[in-house]
Scaffold this motif. Structure first.
Motif, PDB file in Angstrom:
ATOM      1  N   GLY A   1       0.672  -1.454  -0.130  1.00  0.00           N
ATOM      2  CA  GLY A   1       0.063   0.031  -0.066  1.00  0.00           C
ATOM      3  C   GLY A   1       0.861   1.080  -0.061  1.00  0.00           C
ATOM      4  N   TYR A   2       0.529   2.202   0.810  1.00  0.00           N
ATOM      5  CA  TYR A   2       0.943   3.458   0.750  1.00  0.00           C
ATOM      6  C   TYR A   2       2.185   3.818   1.590  1.00  0.00           C
ATOM      7  CZ  TYR A   2      -3.253   3.563  -1.886  1.00  0.00           C
ATOM      8  OH  TYR A   2      -3.994   3.506  -2.951  1.00  0.00           O
ATOM      9  N   GLN A   3       2.760   2.907   1.998  1.00  0.00           N
ATOM     10  CA  GLN A   3       4.089   2.986   2.590  1.00  0.00           C
ATOM     11  C   GLN A   3       5.288   3.066   1.630  1.00  0.00           C
ATOM     12  OE1 GLN A   3       4.245   0.480   6.311  1.00  0.00           O
ATOM     13  NE2 GLN A   3       5.524   1.897   7.032  1.00  0.00           N
ATOM     14  N   ALA A   4       5.198   2.312   0.523  1.00  0.00           N
ATOM     15  CA  ALA A   4       6.142   2.175  -0.490  1.00  0.00           C
ATOM     16  C   ALA A   4       5.699   2.188  -1.822  1.00  0.00           C
ATOM     17  CB  ALA A   4       6.995   1.203   0.024  1.00  0.00           C
ATOM     18  N   LEU A   5       4.452   1.412  -1.902  1.00  0.00           N
ATOM     19  CA  LEU A   5       3.900   1.084  -3.404  1.00  0.00           C
ATOM     20  C   LEU A   5       4.789   0.156  -4.144  1.00  0.00           C
ATOM     21  CD1 LEU A   5       2.428   4.335  -4.590  1.00  0.00           C
ATOM     22  CD2 LEU A   5       1.065   2.352  -3.505  1.00  0.00           C
ATOM     23  N   GLY A   6       5.606  -0.891  -3.445  1.00  0.00           N
ATOM     24  CA  GLY A   6       6.677  -1.392  -3.900  1.00  0.00           C
ATOM     25  C   GLY A   6       6.313  -2.750  -4.544  1.00  0.00           C
ATOM     26  N   THR A   7       5.125  -3.288  -4.313  1.00  0.00           N
ATOM     27  CA  THR A   7       4.574  -4.496  -5.034  1.00  0.00           C
ATOM     28  C   THR A   7       3.103  -4.569  -5.223  1.00  0.00           C
ATOM     29  OG1 THR A   7       4.709  -7.009  -4.821  1.00  0.00           O
ATOM     30  CG2 THR A   7       4.251  -5.875  -2.774  1.00  0.00           C
TER      31      THR A   7
END
Length: 473
Positions: free
Chosen positions: A81-87
């Motif tokens: 989600g919106y801590q990193a959008l990494g996956t």
């Protein structure tokens, strides 16, 4: 070894959807609901763990496993989600470490926390919390725009994906570094590790200065699969969390009622703080005071239903105070400018000016519509409350311009000792029950994800050695 015991990994997907981040908040709603319950459990479980460490020097393994499991779950949700959008890999609903998931949290074995650490861990963490608050909390600018470093970075990453299909590597590493710092501090506060977190923004997908795996790790057996259903611990945890909030409400309500009861005077009145009133017109009014259902309180209780208002002149001039039906006051003050009390700030009134001519009032005390009045440099109005719409007027006794007064209001309430004590006791009992259920549920869930105890050597009596046999010549 310079590596922190709580290790955070985050491997970015090779390709990320351009638009999926726009709706991830909706897809994550089930996780947010579950995590709200789980983090309430973390607070309670951590407090119990603090007491366990303080008095026994041990951190119960099941409680540690519960807190670590919630931390893993939260990081998977945050990375998606919106801590990193990494996956774009949807996070699983599990406490366990998922080896093939891009976001993982590892906890290396460490020494037990010192007994004194629960007393000061929160204090030692304040510098970290201040810095992390500046990075993650939204500040308000002069135009009321709320921004934060973390929010701005995530927004830029999302826009980059939307318009270019690429996620800047440096931006990803920065977000992971902020999350890694945050998770380390949470791990320290929950006593997952007693090692003080470093003041470092360790960026990148893996921890810095990686070390070769401990040979013991290669042969360490996996966590034992505990038999039995997890439904019981989950039900206990959810029931405890749901019970905790009414317990807090009842306890707080009981405390407030006992505080009010202790403030009653002998006649049952509770005074308000002093309010300073001043106006250049001839009167200050408190209008549209609607009172309903007084009979519910006054029918069977003799020591309720009274209203007392005391005014003290700031200039020494005699004052007048009166209460009357709203319609009568409106008719009397029609066309005359006066200040209507709209609120108060720091003990001083705020007003709305009623339009009209700025003129004196003709003998306020001589009006026939007053229900109760008081007059003098220290005037007191006392009135038995009844249903209706009313207005209170403060003016000079001679009706001249310029009114300055200190006002204290008081209402008559019944003896609240029994009710307050009952609510407080009920809240305490329900709170203890809720804490017990939360700890029981958290320990039950954590027990299913606890590592197995260290392998023991063979048990039983020591083998007997065969004495050497002497062979004669």
């Amino acid at each position: 070894m310079n590596r922190y015991p709580l290790r955070v990994e985050a491997h970015r997907d090779a390709t990320l959807s351009r638009w999926l981040w726009l709706v991830k908040w909706l897809l994550l709603v089930p996780h947010y609901i579950v995590l709200a319950v789980l983090w309430t459990g973390v607070v309670v479980v951590t407090l119990v763990a603090y007491l366990a460490v303080l008095f026994t020097g041990r951190y119960p393994a099941s409680l540690r496993a519960y807190n670590l499991g919630v931390l893993r779950w939260s990081w998977r949700v945050g990375y998606y989600g919106y801590q990193a959008l990494g996956t774009d890999t949807y996070p699983p609903f599990t406490f366990a470490d998922v080896p093939d998931h891009p976001a993982r949290v590892h906890l290396e074995p460490s020494e037990p926390p010192p007994r004194w650490l629960p007393l000061v861990a929160w204090l030692f963490a304040i510098p970290h919390l201040v810095i992390l608050g500046a990075l993650t909390a939204a500040g308000t600018r002069d135009d009321n725009t709320r921004i934060s470093v973390l929010g701005a970075a995530v927004l830029i990453a999302g826009l980059a994906l939307l318009f270019t299909g690429r996620y800047p590597q440096g931006l990803h590493d920065l977000l992971v570094g902020i999350a890694r710092w945050n998770l380390r501090v949470i791990g320290y506060l929950t006593l997952l590790t007693p090692r003080y977190p470093p003041f470092r923004l360790d960026q990148g997908e893996t921890e810095p200065d990686p070390q070769p795996d401990d040979p013991a790790d290669a042969v360490r057996p996996p966590a034992a699969a505990h038999q039995g259903s997890v439904a019981g611990p989950v039900v206990a945890l959810v029931a405890g969390v749901l019970l905790l909030f009414p317990a807090i409400g009842l306890g707080a309500g009981g405390g407030v009622l006992l505080g009010l009861d202790s403030a009653r005077d002998r006649a049952g009145y509770v005074d308000s703080p002093t309010l300073q009133l001043s106006t250049a017109t001839a009167a200050v009014t408190a209008e549209n005071l609607s009172i309903t259902d007084t009979g519910l309180w006054t029918r069977n209780l003799a020591d309720v239903g009274g209203l007392r208002v005391t005014v003290d002149s700031q200039s020494g001039k005699p004052l007048f105070i009166g209460i009357a039906p709203q319609r009568a006051v409106d008719a009397w003050l029609a066309g005359t400018a006066h200040d209507q009390l709209a609120g108060f700030t720091s003990g001083a009134g705020r007003y709305d000016r009623a339009s009209g001519a700025t003129r004196t009032l003709a003998d306020p005390a001589a009006q026939s519509f007053w229900l109760a009045t008081g007059r003098g440099s220290g005037a007191t109005l006392q009135w038995e409350v009844t249903d209706g719409d009313y207005a209170v007027v403060v003016a000079n006794l001679d009706g001249t311009l310029g009114v300055a007064a200190d006002v204290r209001g008081a209402v008559q309430i019944p003896d609240l000792t029994g009710l307050g004590a009952g609510l407080l006791a009920t809240g305490i009992v329900l709170g203890l029950l809720a804490i017990g259920l939360i700890v029981l549920g958290g320990a039950g869930i954590g027990r299913r994800h606890s590592p197995p105890p260290p392998a023991a050597g063979p048990t039983g009596p020591a083998p007997q050695q065969t004495p050497p046999v002497s062979v004669g010549s």
